[in-house]
Motif scaffolding. Structure first.
Motif, short mmCIF file in Angstrom:
data_model
loop_
_atom_site.label_atom_id
_atom_site.label_comp_id
_atom_site.label_asym_id
_atom_site.label_seq_id
_atom_site.Cartn_x
_atom_site.Cartn_y
_atom_site.Cartn_z
N MET A 86 -4.26 0.43 -7.87
CA MET A 86 -4.27 0.62 -6.42
C MET A 86 -3.61 -0.56 -5.71
O MET A 86 -2.90 -0.38 -4.72
CB MET A 86 -5.71 0.79 -5.94
N GLN A 87 -3.82 -1.75 -6.26
CA GLN A 87 -3.17 -2.94 -5.72
C GLN A 87 -1.66 -2.87 -5.90
O GLN A 87 -0.89 -3.17 -4.98
CB GLN A 87 -3.74 -4.19 -6.41
N VAL A 88 -1.23 -2.48 -7.09
CA VAL A 88 0.20 -2.34 -7.36
C VAL A 88 0.82 -1.29 -6.44
O VAL A 88 1.92 -1.49 -5.89
CB VAL A 88 0.43 -1.94 -8.84
N SER A 89 0.12 -0.19 -6.24
CA SER A 89 0.60 0.87 -5.35
C SER A 89 0.79 0.35 -3.93
O SER A 89 1.83 0.60 -3.30
CB SER A 89 -0.39 2.03 -5.37
N ALA A 90 -0.20 -0.39 -3.44
CA ALA A 90 -0.13 -0.91 -2.07
C ALA A 90 1.00 -1.92 -1.91
O ALA A 90 1.74 -1.89 -0.92
CB ALA A 90 -1.47 -1.53 -1.68
N LEU A 150 11.82 4.94 2.30
CA LEU A 150 10.53 5.40 2.80
C LEU A 150 9.88 6.41 1.87
O LEU A 150 8.67 6.34 1.61
CB LEU A 150 10.69 6.00 4.20
N MET A 151 10.66 7.34 1.35
CA MET A 151 10.08 8.35 0.48
C MET A 151 9.61 7.75 -0.84
O MET A 151 8.59 8.16 -1.39
CB MET A 151 11.10 9.47 0.22
N PHE A 152 10.33 6.76 -1.36
CA PHE A 152 9.86 6.08 -2.56
C PHE A 152 8.55 5.35 -2.28
O PHE A 152 7.65 5.31 -3.12
CB PHE A 152 10.92 5.11 -3.07
N GLY A 153 8.45 4.75 -1.08
CA GLY A 153 7.20 4.10 -0.71
C GLY A 153 6.04 5.09 -0.63
O GLY A 153 4.92 4.78 -1.05
N VAL A 154 6.31 6.27 -0.10
CA VAL A 154 5.29 7.31 -0.03
C VAL A 154 4.89 7.76 -1.43
O VAL A 154 3.70 7.92 -1.74
CB VAL A 154 5.79 8.51 0.81
N ILE A 155 5.88 7.98 -2.30
CA ILE A 155 5.61 8.46 -3.65
C ILE A 155 4.79 7.45 -4.44
O ILE A 155 3.83 7.81 -5.14
CB ILE A 155 6.93 8.77 -4.39
N VAL A 156 5.14 6.17 -4.35
CA VAL A 156 4.37 5.14 -5.05
C VAL A 156 2.92 5.12 -4.56
O VAL A 156 2.00 4.83 -5.33
CB VAL A 156 5.03 3.75 -4.85
#
Length: 213
Positions: A57-61, A98-104
């Motif tokens: 979750m930290q990596v995702s954020a 932005l979409m890569f940020g959303v996907i991650v």
């Protein structure tokens, strides 16, 4: 964080249509989300399975924060008229970042329900799962209102400012979170040492081997 990622997704979809008036470009944005979600879903699930839930979750954020920060830089340095052209390179750079940020951010969405199994006792787990589902549904519901409002008052500027602020707060918050499984808590209170999944598997394997012999 789900609200943030969904808000960015809705906002860039609204923004692309409002700026370009291109249904094709708007459809591609949605297509990127659907395809990337399908492609990365199994991989993200394996990452959550094989690593600490809070770590993932930290990596995702952090990953979403960095991608949104890069997109914010592109948005700030690009003349606004560039975003009115559906074939504009800066526009698609903004969309992809932005979409890569959303996907991650989907890593966090996958990890959160698994924490219910880890943290909640079996007799109350059904209610906890229901609350997680309710929270996810409500977050998806309110994002269209939030994203529409932010795009209306400032384009993508306030969307990205909000996203960066919330993600920065989430990264700091997660650094203080320690997950202690319910089984470990129960064992600690009773004085017993909980068996790991590996030891249980090994015990069952020995028992199965003896039965076959």
């Amino acid at each position: 964080m789900s609200v943030v990622n969904y808000t960015v997704w809705f906002a860039i979809t609204f923004y692309v249509y409002l700026e370009t008036r291109s249904v094709f470009a708007t459809g591609v944005v949605s297509g990127i989300f659907l395809v990337m979600t399908a492609v990365t879903g199994i991989w993200f699930g394996s990452l959550v399975d094989h690593h600490s839930k809070t770590t993932m979750m930290q990596v995702s954020a952090i990953a979403s924060f960095l991608l949104y920060a890069a997109a914010f830089g592109v948005y700030q340095i690009t003349p606004r008229e560039e975003f009115t052209d559906p074939a504009s390179v800066p526009l698609w750079a903004l969309i992809v970042l932005l979409m890569f940020g959303v996907i991650v951010g989907n890593i966090r969405t996958i990890a959160l329900p698994t924490l219910v199994t880890v943290l909640i006792e079996e007799e109350t787990r059904d209610k906890a799962n229901g609350l997680v589902g309710t929270t996810s549904g409500v977050s998806f519901l309110v994002t269209s209102v939030i994203s529409g409002f932010l795009v209306a008052i400032g384009g993508m500027f306030w969307v990205l400012v909000m996203a960066l602020a919330v993600l920065a707060t989430a990264v700091v918050h997660l650094s203080f979170v320690r997950v202690v499984p319910a089984a470990v808590q129960a064992a600690a209170s009773s004085g017993d040492e909980p068996r790991s999944a590996t030891s249980i598997f090994e015990a069952r394997s020995v028992w199965y081997g003896r039965c076959r012999a």
